[in-house]
Each structure stands twice: as C-alpha cells, then as structure tokens.
Design an enzyme around this catalytic site. Structure first.
Site, PDB file in Angstrom:
ATOM      1  N   VAL A  94     -42.292  14.505  63.147  1.00 42.01           N
ATOM      2  CA  VAL A  94     -41.143  15.410  63.239  1.00 42.01           C
ATOM      3  C   VAL A  94     -41.691  16.706  63.831  1.00 42.01           C
ATOM      4  O   VAL A  94     -42.799  17.154  63.458  1.00 42.01           O
ATOM      5  CB  VAL A  94     -40.529  15.651  61.844  1.00 42.01           C
ATOM      6  CG1 VAL A  94     -39.541  16.816  61.859  1.00 42.01           C
ATOM      7  CG2 VAL A  94     -39.861  14.375  61.336  1.00 42.01           C
ATOM      8  N   GLU A 130     -50.585   2.900  57.807  1.00 40.48           N
ATOM      9  CA  GLU A 130     -51.845   3.524  57.398  1.00 40.48           C
ATOM     10  C   GLU A 130     -51.666   5.026  57.479  1.00 40.48           C
ATOM     11  O   GLU A 130     -51.019   5.510  58.412  1.00 40.48           O
ATOM     12  CB  GLU A 130     -52.980   3.121  58.344  1.00 40.48           C
ATOM     13  CG  GLU A 130     -53.377   1.670  58.233  1.00 40.48           C
ATOM     14  CD  GLU A 130     -54.103   1.166  59.465  1.00 40.48           C
ATOM     15  OE1 GLU A 130     -54.364   1.958  60.391  1.00 40.48           O
ATOM     16  OE2 GLU A 130     -54.393  -0.036  59.503  1.00 40.48           O
ATOM     17  N   ASN A 134     -53.482  13.601  54.462  1.00 42.49           N
ATOM     18  CA  ASN A 134     -52.146  13.914  54.985  1.00 42.49           C
ATOM     19  C   ASN A 134     -51.126  13.974  53.836  1.00 42.49           C
ATOM     20  O   ASN A 134     -50.363  13.032  53.583  1.00 42.49           O
ATOM     21  CB  ASN A 134     -51.735  12.882  56.032  1.00 42.49           C
ATOM     22  CG  ASN A 134     -50.528  13.328  56.829  1.00 42.49           C
ATOM     23  OD1 ASN A 134     -49.778  14.200  56.399  1.00 42.49           O
ATOM     24  ND2 ASN A 134     -50.333  12.723  57.989  1.00 42.49           N
ATOM     25  N   TYR A 147     -43.918   8.984  52.245  1.00 45.86           N
ATOM     26  CA  TYR A 147     -43.948   7.531  52.034  1.00 45.86           C
ATOM     27  C   TYR A 147     -43.771   7.189  50.548  1.00 45.86           C
ATOM     28  O   TYR A 147     -43.088   6.223  50.211  1.00 45.86           O
ATOM     29  CB  TYR A 147     -45.247   6.937  52.577  1.00 45.86           C
ATOM     30  CG  TYR A 147     -45.416   7.110  54.075  1.00 45.86           C
ATOM     31  CD1 TYR A 147     -44.360   6.883  54.949  1.00 45.86           C
ATOM     32  CD2 TYR A 147     -46.633   7.501  54.616  1.00 45.86           C
ATOM     33  CE1 TYR A 147     -44.508   7.043  56.323  1.00 45.86           C
ATOM     34  CE2 TYR A 147     -46.796   7.659  55.993  1.00 45.86           C
ATOM     35  CZ  TYR A 147     -45.727   7.440  56.833  1.00 45.86           C
ATOM     36  OH  TYR A 147     -45.874   7.595  58.183  1.00 45.86           O
TER      37      TYR A 147
HETATM   38  C1  LIG Z   1     -44.838  13.541  57.670  1.00 46.82           C
HETATM   39  C2  LIG Z   1     -43.618  14.162  58.335  1.00 46.82           C
HETATM   40  C3  LIG Z   1     -42.991  13.147  59.306  1.00 46.82           C
HETATM   41  C4  LIG Z   1     -42.579  14.515  57.233  1.00 46.82           C
HETATM   42  O1  LIG Z   1     -41.399  14.976  57.891  1.00 46.82           O
HETATM   43  P1  LIG Z   1     -40.515  16.150  57.228  1.00 46.82           P
HETATM   44  O2  LIG Z   1     -39.225  16.193  57.955  1.00 46.82           O
HETATM   45  O3  LIG Z   1     -41.321  17.394  57.193  1.00 46.82           O
HETATM   46  O4  LIG Z   1     -40.330  15.606  55.740  1.00 46.82           O
HETATM   47  P2  LIG Z   1     -39.057  15.812  54.795  1.00 46.82           P
HETATM   48  O5  LIG Z   1     -38.640  17.237  54.829  1.00 46.82           O
HETATM   49  O6  LIG Z   1     -38.041  14.776  55.122  1.00 46.82           O
HETATM   50  O7  LIG Z   1     -39.672  15.500  53.360  1.00 46.82           O
HETATM   51  C5  LIG Z   1     -39.483  14.225  52.757  1.00 46.82           C
HETATM   52  C6  LIG Z   1     -40.436  14.080  51.587  1.00 46.82           C
HETATM   53  O8  LIG Z   1     -41.777  14.081  52.067  1.00 46.82           O
HETATM   54  C7  LIG Z   1     -42.604  14.784  51.138  1.00 46.82           C
HETATM   55  N1  LIG Z   1     -43.171  15.960  51.806  1.00 46.82           N
HETATM   56  C8  LIG Z   1     -42.769  16.523  52.986  1.00 46.82           C
HETATM   57  N2  LIG Z   1     -43.571  17.558  53.280  1.00 46.82           N
HETATM   58  C9  LIG Z   1     -44.476  17.638  52.296  1.00 46.82           C
HETATM   59  C10 LIG Z   1     -45.593  18.476  52.049  1.00 46.82           C
HETATM   60  N3  LIG Z   1     -45.931  19.465  52.885  1.00 46.82           N
HETATM   61  N4  LIG Z   1     -46.320  18.266  50.932  1.00 46.82           N
HETATM   62  C11 LIG Z   1     -46.019  17.271  50.074  1.00 46.82           C
HETATM   63  N5  LIG Z   1     -44.982  16.423  50.247  1.00 46.82           N
HETATM   64  C12 LIG Z   1     -44.222  16.607  51.354  1.00 46.82           C
HETATM   65  C13 LIG Z   1     -41.737  15.170  49.973  1.00 46.82           C
HETATM   66  O9  LIG Z   1     -41.784  14.108  49.018  1.00 46.82           O
HETATM   67  C14 LIG Z   1     -40.371  15.230  50.602  1.00 46.82           C
HETATM   68  O10 LIG Z   1     -39.355  14.982  49.675  1.00 46.82           O
HETATM   69  P3  LIG Z   1     -38.487  16.213  49.108  1.00 46.82           P
HETATM   70  O11 LIG Z   1     -37.766  16.785  50.285  1.00 46.82           O
HETATM   71  O12 LIG Z   1     -37.606  15.568  48.122  1.00 46.82           O
HETATM   72  O13 LIG Z   1     -39.467  17.165  48.526  1.00 46.82           O
HETATM   73  C15 LIG Z   1     -43.976  15.496  59.069  1.00 46.82           C
HETATM   74  O14 LIG Z   1     -44.613  16.354  58.164  1.00 46.82           O
HETATM   75  C16 LIG Z   1     -44.857  15.298  60.290  1.00 46.82           C
HETATM   76  O15 LIG Z   1     -44.380  15.030  61.387  1.00 46.82           O
HETATM   77  N6  LIG Z   1     -46.185  15.465  60.080  1.00 46.82           N
HETATM   78  C17 LIG Z   1     -47.141  15.382  61.201  1.00 46.82           C
HETATM   79  C18 LIG Z   1     -47.316  13.962  61.720  1.00 46.82           C
HETATM   80  C19 LIG Z   1     -47.701  12.995  60.624  1.00 46.82           C
HETATM   81  O16 LIG Z   1     -48.424  13.314  59.708  1.00 46.82           O
HETATM   82  N7  LIG Z   1     -47.195  11.753  60.763  1.00 46.82           N
HETATM   83  C20 LIG Z   1     -47.452  10.687  59.815  1.00 46.82           C
HETATM   84  C21 LIG Z   1     -48.615   9.878  60.259  1.00 46.82           C
HETATM   85  S1  LIG Z   1     -48.962   8.566  59.104  1.00 46.82           S
END
Ligand SMILES: CC(C)(COP(=O)(O)OP(=O)(O)OC[C@H]1O[C@@H](n2cnc3c(N)ncnc32)[C@H](O)[C@@H]1OP(=O)(O)O)[C@@H](O)C(=O)NCCC(=O)NCCS
Length: 161
Positions: free
Chosen positions: A86, A118, A123, A130
């Site tokens: 995202v 994976e 992270n 997940y």
């Molecule tokens: C991982 C990623 C896709 C999450 O997307 P996002 O839109 O920020 O996540 P959301 O706002 O939908 O959060 C959903 C859940 O994820 C978890 N979460 C999101 N950010 C978090 C953080 N910084 N720390 C801990 N948990 C987190 C929480 O459980 C959250 O649930 P909640 O909203 O009820 O608290 C985003 O951080 C990203 O693109 N990261 C970089 C790329 C990456 O790591 N990809 C995955 C490779 S395996």
C-alpha cells in the site's frame, strides 16, 4: 499523492486486475516500501494480458489513483502471495485490510482453497495485517532474507479460503 481513508469510515477503494498501464505506478510504490524492489519487467509479467505468466496482479484504486497492489500465483487449489504494498501515504488507513480481504475473495472465486505467503520477521505491519486476517504460522525459514546488516528469518504463513 494517494490519500488516507477518513478515520472510522469504510474504505471506498476499488480492486481490479492490473493493466500494463499500471506498471509504472507499481514500480513507484514498490520502490518506496520494498528493500528489494521489483523491476518493471517483473511487474509487467503479472499484469493483465501478459502471455504465459503464472502470476496475477490486482490493484487497489482510491479516487482514481492506484494506491496498492498485490501479486500472487495460483496452482491448482493453492494461491501464493508474492508481493503486496500500500502506498506509504495511504498506510494505516485500513486499505491493506480491505484490499487483502478482497484479493482473498478473488482467489477463492478463482478456485483457490488455501493461501500461502512469506513475511520478514521484522515486518511488524505486515505480520499484524496477516494475523488480523487469520493467517496462521506454519514455520520459520531461517536466514531467508538479506538485510543491510546480515540476514533475517522468513515466517511462513497460510490460511484456508
Ligand atoms: C503491510 C501493509 C500492506 C499494511 O497496509 P495498511 O493499509 O497500512 O494496513 P491497515 O491499515 O489495513 O491495517 C490492517 C491491520 O494490519 C496491522 N497493522 C497495520 N500497520 C501496522 C503496524 N505499523 N504495526 C502493527 N500492526 C499493523 C493491524 O493489525 C491492522 O489492523 P487494525 O487497523 O485493526 O489495527 C503496508 O504497511 C505496506 O504496504 N507495507 C510495506 C510493504 C510490505 O511490507 N508488504 C508485505 C510484504 S509480506
């Protein structure tokens, strides 16, 4: 610049298969979040119309802009997530949660019964996402990913669809 959804409001983004014209946005987003970013050829291979590709790509659009992507493959009844992001400007706004939920529904409709992935041990955000979506830990792959200081473990996770 992509926007965050308003706090407490449902995400209104659309999920659709990626097109070849999306590749530049996927490269841009991946370059902002991934320590080992993919190149445009890798993304193009997963986009709609790519011949003989084993991968598929979905994008999340919000207000007409691509703000996320997911790349996965499907073999028989198993889907495997290869890349997910995202845009940083949209993170923390529940886009990831609604996007991956929609992608899992897409995989299920496409015949998958299980989804695997994976994720880096460090992270926290992805692991939290997940776990919030009921992925279970299946095992650890030691020293799988390179880091700036050495290597780190991969967590192998899956869930039924
Ligand atoms: C991982 C990623 C896709 C999450 O997307 P996002 O839109 O920020 O996540 P959301 O706002 O939908 O959060 C959903 C859940 O994820 C978890 N979460 C999101 N950010 C978090 C953080 N910084 N720390 C801990 N948990 C987190 C929480 O459980 C959250 O649930 P909640 O909203 O009820 O608290 C985003 O951080 C990203 O693109 N990261 C970089 C790329 C990456 O790591 N990809 C995955 C490779 S395996």
């Amino acid at each position: 610049m992509p926007e965050r959804a308003a706090p407490g409001q449902p995400v209104s983004g659309n999920v659709r298969p990626a097109r070849s014209g999306d590749v530049e946005f996927l490269v841009e987003i991946d370059g902002l979040v991934n320590v080992s970013p993919w190149n445009s050829r890798q993304f193009a291979a997963a986009c709609d119309g790519a011949v003989e590709s084993t991968e598929s790509a979905l994008v999340l659009e919000h207000r007409g802009r691509v703000c996320g992507f997911i790349i996965f493959s499907s073999v028989l009844d198993e889907a495997c997530i290869h890349n997910l992001a995202v845009h940083p400007a949209s993170q923390g706004g529940r886009f990831g949660r609604s996007f991956v939920t929609a992608a899992l529904e897409f995989m299920e409709q496409d015949g998958a019964r299980r989804c695997l992935l994976e994720v880096r041990e460090s992270n926290t955000a992805a692991r939290g996402l997940y776990e919030a979506l009921n992925f279970q830990l299946d095992g650890i792959r030691k020293n799988y990913y390179p880091t700036s200081t050495g290597r780190e473990d991969a967590r192998l996770m899956s869930r039924q669809l």
